[in-house]
Structure formats: C-alpha cells, structure tokens
Design a protein around this motif. Structure first.
Motif, PDB file in Angstrom:
ATOM      1  N   THR A  89       0.449 -13.576  18.808  1.00  9.91           N
ATOM      2  CA  THR A  89       1.065 -13.338  20.115  1.00  9.91           C
ATOM      3  C   THR A  89       2.332 -12.504  19.964  1.00  9.91           C
ATOM      4  OG1 THR A  89       0.183 -15.390  21.026  1.00  9.91           O
ATOM      5  CG2 THR A  89       2.075 -14.430  22.150  1.00  9.91           C
ATOM      6  N   GLY A  90       2.421 -11.447  20.760  1.00 10.60           N
ATOM      7  CA  GLY A  90       3.561 -10.545  20.696  1.00 10.60           C
ATOM      8  C   GLY A  90       3.377  -9.401  19.727  1.00 10.60           C
ATOM      9  N   ALA A  91       2.327  -9.459  18.906  1.00 11.48           N
ATOM     10  CA  ALA A  91       2.028  -8.379  17.973  1.00 11.48           C
ATOM     11  C   ALA A  91       0.971  -7.454  18.586  1.00 11.48           C
ATOM     12  CB  ALA A  91       1.531  -8.951  16.650  1.00 11.48           C
ATOM     13  N   ARG A  92       0.538  -6.479  17.811  1.00 13.73           N
ATOM     14  CA  ARG A  92      -0.571  -5.623  18.181  1.00 13.73           C
ATOM     15  C   ARG A  92      -1.694  -5.795  17.175  1.00 13.73           C
ATOM     16  NH1 ARG A  92       3.739  -2.722  20.236  1.00 13.73           N
ATOM     17  NH2 ARG A  92       3.332  -1.598  22.200  1.00 13.73           N
TER      18      ARG A  92
ATOM     19  N   GLY B  93     -10.905  -1.032  14.934  1.00 13.18           N
ATOM     20  CA  GLY B  93     -11.330   0.348  14.762  1.00 13.18           C
ATOM     21  C   GLY B  93     -10.134   1.250  15.000  1.00 13.18           C
ATOM     22  N   ASP B  94     -10.241   2.138  15.992  1.00 13.79           N
ATOM     23  CA  ASP B  94      -9.136   3.040  16.322  1.00 13.79           C
ATOM     24  C   ASP B  94      -8.401   2.634  17.590  1.00 13.79           C
ATOM     25  OD1 ASP B  94      -9.660   4.687  14.127  1.00 13.79           O
ATOM     26  OD2 ASP B  94     -11.174   5.822  15.238  1.00 13.79           O
ATOM     27  N   VAL B  95      -8.755   1.498  18.170  1.00 11.84           N
ATOM     28  CA  VAL B  95      -8.161   1.079  19.441  1.00 11.84           C
ATOM     29  C   VAL B  95      -7.097   0.006  19.178  1.00 11.84           C
ATOM     30  CG1 VAL B  95      -8.594   0.167  21.746  1.00 11.84           C
ATOM     31  CG2 VAL B  95     -10.323   1.600  20.629  1.00 11.84           C
ATOM     32  N   VAL B  96      -5.927   0.197  19.775  1.00 17.09           N
ATOM     33  CA  VAL B  96      -4.824  -0.743  19.598  1.00 17.09           C
ATOM     34  C   VAL B  96      -4.689  -1.592  20.868  1.00 17.09           C
ATOM     35  CG1 VAL B  96      -2.328  -0.979  19.244  1.00 17.09           C
ATOM     36  CG2 VAL B  96      -3.624   0.776  18.000  1.00 17.09           C
ATOM     37  N   PHE B  97      -4.494  -2.889  20.651  1.00 15.47           N
ATOM     38  CA  PHE B  97      -4.308  -3.845  21.739  1.00 15.47           C
ATOM     39  C   PHE B  97      -2.997  -4.587  21.523  1.00 15.47           C
ATOM     40  CE2 PHE B  97      -8.818  -3.446  20.896  1.00 15.47           C
ATOM     41  CZ  PHE B  97      -9.444  -3.435  22.140  1.00 15.47           C
TER      42      PHE B  97
ATOM     43  N   LEU C  81     -10.331  -5.139  11.733  1.00 15.45           N
ATOM     44  CA  LEU C  81      -9.224  -5.546  12.600  1.00 15.45           C
ATOM     45  C   LEU C  81      -7.993  -5.734  11.738  1.00 15.45           C
ATOM     46  CD1 LEU C  81      -9.039  -8.007  15.514  1.00 15.45           C
ATOM     47  CD2 LEU C  81      -7.526  -8.375  13.571  1.00 15.45           C
ATOM     48  N   ALA C  82      -6.899  -5.136  12.172  1.00 12.86           N
ATOM     49  CA  ALA C  82      -5.626  -5.304  11.484  1.00 12.86           C
ATOM     50  C   ALA C  82      -4.577  -5.736  12.488  1.00 12.86           C
ATOM     51  CB  ALA C  82      -5.194  -3.994  10.813  1.00 12.86           C
ATOM     52  N   VAL C  83      -3.670  -6.607  12.060  1.00  9.54           N
ATOM     53  CA  VAL C  83      -2.551  -7.035  12.896  1.00  9.54           C
ATOM     54  C   VAL C  83      -1.368  -6.148  12.573  1.00  9.54           C
ATOM     55  CG1 VAL C  83      -1.025  -8.929  13.528  1.00  9.54           C
ATOM     56  CG2 VAL C  83      -3.425  -9.391  12.958  1.00  9.54           C
ATOM     57  N   VAL C  84      -0.824  -5.532  13.621  1.00  7.18           N
ATOM     58  CA  VAL C  84       0.283  -4.578  13.465  1.00  7.18           C
ATOM     59  C   VAL C  84       1.519  -5.209  14.087  1.00  7.18           C
ATOM     60  CG1 VAL C  84       1.081  -2.240  13.905  1.00  7.18           C
ATOM     61  CG2 VAL C  84      -1.374  -2.701  13.680  1.00  7.18           C
ATOM     62  N   ARG C  85       2.492  -5.502  13.288  1.00  6.80           N
ATOM     63  CA  ARG C  85       3.701  -6.181  13.798  1.00  6.80           C
ATOM     64  C   ARG C  85       4.662  -5.183  14.432  1.00  6.80           C
ATOM     65  NH1 ARG C  85       2.492 -11.406  14.435  1.00  6.80           N
ATOM     66  NH2 ARG C  85       1.263 -12.139  12.682  1.00  6.80           N
TER      67      ARG C  85
ATOM     68  N   ALA D  30      -4.653   1.569  24.617  1.00  3.47           N
ATOM     69  CA  ALA D  30      -5.299   2.875  24.729  1.00  3.47           C
ATOM     70  C   ALA D  30      -6.778   2.638  24.959  1.00  3.47           C
ATOM     71  CB  ALA D  30      -5.074   3.691  23.456  1.00  3.47           C
ATOM     72  N   THR D  31      -7.486   3.696  25.292  1.00  5.09           N
ATOM     73  CA  THR D  31      -8.934   3.615  25.428  1.00  5.09           C
ATOM     74  C   THR D  31      -9.600   4.091  24.144  1.00  5.09           C
ATOM     75  OG1 THR D  31      -9.007   5.827  26.397  1.00  5.09           O
ATOM     76  CG2 THR D  31      -8.790   3.968  27.914  1.00  5.09           C
ATOM     77  N   GLY D  32     -10.892   3.846  24.031  1.00  4.39           N
ATOM     78  CA  GLY D  32     -11.629   4.240  22.840  1.00  4.39           C
ATOM     79  C   GLY D  32     -12.905   3.442  22.750  1.00  4.39           C
ATOM     80  N   VAL D  33     -13.480   3.405  21.561  1.00  2.00           N
ATOM     81  CA  VAL D  33     -14.725   2.686  21.316  1.00  2.00           C
ATOM     82  C   VAL D  33     -14.505   1.695  20.190  1.00  2.00           C
ATOM     83  CG1 VAL D  33     -17.132   2.897  20.579  1.00  2.00           C
ATOM     84  CG2 VAL D  33     -16.153   4.606  22.117  1.00  2.00           C
ATOM     85  N   VAL D  34     -14.996   0.464  20.375  1.00  3.66           N
ATOM     86  CA  VAL D  34     -15.008  -0.514  19.297  1.00  3.66           C
ATOM     87  C   VAL D  34     -16.461  -0.832  18.965  1.00  3.66           C
ATOM     88  CG1 VAL D  34     -12.760  -1.488  19.845  1.00  3.66           C
ATOM     89  CG2 VAL D  34     -14.800  -2.439  20.912  1.00  3.66           C
ATOM     90  N   ALA D  35     -16.705  -1.223  17.720  1.00  3.35           N
ATOM     91  CA  ALA D  35     -18.073  -1.430  17.254  1.00  3.35           C
ATOM     92  C   ALA D  35     -18.132  -2.620  16.319  1.00  3.35           C
ATOM     93  CB  ALA D  35     -18.596  -0.182  16.537  1.00  3.35           C
ATOM     94  N   VAL D  36     -19.286  -3.260  16.281  1.00  5.12           N
ATOM     95  CA  VAL D  36     -19.527  -4.307  15.291  1.00  5.12           C
ATOM     96  C   VAL D  36     -19.332  -3.690  13.912  1.00  5.12           C
ATOM     97  CG1 VAL D  36     -21.266  -5.821  14.289  1.00  5.12           C
ATOM     98  CG2 VAL D  36     -21.074  -5.601  16.791  1.00  5.12           C
TER      99      VAL D  36
END
Length: 270
Positions: free
Chosen positions: A196-199, A203-207, A266-270, A256-262
């Motif tokens: 929580t509070g991180a990103r 794939g190439d999409v950041v949340f 996944l990486a956690v970006v602080r 951002a927008t983009g495509v995610v795939a099986v």
C-alpha cells in the motif's frame, strides 16, 4: 513474482472472463464491469442478495454482449446508443452515475432469470465516476467495480487461508471466490499487505497500490454454482481483521494504459 491469471467481469456481479492478455484502461481492465443490473429504484443488484448472478455468463461479441444462463436461451445485445434516449441514474454504493439503458429485451430476459424486476444498463462514459479521494487523485476514475479499477491477489495468501480453513475442518476454496482481476504467484503469503502506497509494475504497466481489499459475504458464494458454501468470511474474521475490514488482496489504480499478460513479471516499485 509473475502473473498466473487475468480476469474481467463484463456485467458486475456475474461470471468472469479469463484472459491470456488484456488491455489496461484508466478505469480498469478493458470491458471490466461496464454493464450493470439494477433494481427499479436504480440500486445495483449484487451477489450479496442475489447469488444466482454467478450463473450468468456474459461474453463480448462484435458490437455488444451475449448473455448465457442455465434454462434461458442465449441473448445477444447490441451496445446501446447513449444518444438514443434519456440516461438512467443508478447507484453503486455512494456513487450516483448516469448510464444508458440497454433494451426492454435485456430487462425481460434478466427479470425472468432472477425472478424479480431488474434493468440492464451500460456505462457509456467511464469517466463519470470518481474514486474515493482518500486513496486516489482527482483525475482517477473507476467503472462499476466496488471501489477501485483493479484488484490483485496472491496465490500464497490463498494457500494460507486454505490452511486455516482446513484446521477448522472446512473445505478449501479457489481464487475465484475473491473475484480478482490479476492473480500472481512467487510472493510470500500476505506480502501484498506491505505494498500500500507503493507502485507495482506488471509487464510494462505501472499501478499505484491504493489500499487492501475489504471482503463481504460474497466470498462464501461458489462462483460456479451460485450456492452459499464454506466458512471463508469466518476465517478472515479470525485471522485477517483490521478494524472493521476483513482483508484479502489489494486494490490498484493504473498510472498508465497498456497490455498485461499471463507470465508477465510483477515488481514492487517504492
């Protein structure tokens, strides 16, 4: 950590679609929860009161949606024209949203299936609904999801929950009970609590990770049969209570927008 499954729910509260790849839009996965069943007063209908919604299997078709359910002939619907008539105000929790009614044929089909008067509406403009400002930015939007655009769940956390259920003599449950959009493995159980509070980058999409997901009685409904079975809510109450919330999974907001795939990492970006 990698994505092991992807899911969307075209009609809120109804059966899922499984994806190998899916587009991420600002308000959620493409097509996720853009259609909604409402009562005569405009309040949304959910599995909380109508568990047989789980039996309704929607599928996208060119220009619209096909509805399938046991005992009913399939119904193909065209995406309605928002300029063809007046919009309908509906409510999803604390949000009031202008929507486009679909058709009398859709309403009759669903009323027969659910044995109560209902109407089907479509969210023609997904920019209409804001997210809780406590956990979002002013420009963030969400479709008909309960509160946030994307929910991500961890298979190790499900394994831990099933261990608790087994200790109580209760049957294990599949991940479908939690109706996530993205399921990942390769993380320790409950690792997502610390995000929580991180990103996160899938794939190439950041949340952005907005908050943990609080749970309700829907987790006790079998998503294949619509039957209430199991003690999931009880187990979460014993082990995962945080204040008034029983937690499983976390909510994301796309940056951002983009495509995610099986198979995507996944990486956690602080």
């Amino acid at each position: 950590m990698r994505v092991v499954s992807l899911h969307s729910y075209p009609v809120k509260g109804c059966h899922r679609l499984d994806h190998e790849r899916v587009e991420v839009e600002p308000w959620g996965l493409a097509g996720d929860r853009r259609w909604l069943i409402v009562a005569p007063d405009g309040a949304f209908v959910s599995q909380r009161t109508t568990p047989e919604l789980a039996l309704l299997r929607p599928a996208p078709v060119d220009g619209g949606l096909r509805l399938n359910a046991p005992g009913q002939p399939a119904l193909v619907l065209a995406t309605p024209d928002p300029d063809a008539g007046p919009l309908r105000q509906v409510t999803v929790w604390r949000s009031t949203i202008a929507t486009t009614p679909v058709s009398p044929a859709a309403d009759a089909w669903l009323t027969a299936l659910l044995r109560r008067p209902v109407q089907l509406v479509w969210l023609d403009d997904p920019t209409r609904r804001r997210i809780n400002p406590e956990h979002s930015r002013p420009e963030d939007r969400v479709s008909f999801a309960d509160g946030y655009p994307v929910t991500i769940a961890n298979t190790a956390s499900l394994d831990a929950l099933n261990t608790w259920l087994a200790a109580d003599g209760a049957p294990s449950v599949p991940m479908s009970r939690f109706r996530p959009n993205i399921v990942i493995d390769g993380a320790p159980a409950w690792a997502e609590d610390s995000w929580t509070g991180a990103r996160t980058r899938v794939g190439d999409v950041v949340f952005r990770v907005a908050k943990p997901a609080g749970r309700c009685q829907v987790v006790n409904i079998d998503q294949e049969t619509g039957e209430r079975r199991g003690q999931v809510l009880k187990a979460l109450g014993q082990h995962r209570r945080r204040g008034d919330n029983l937690l499983f999974a976390v909510h994301l907001i796309p940056d951002a927008t983009g495509v995610v795939a099986v198979g995507d990492a996944l990486a956690v970006v602080r």
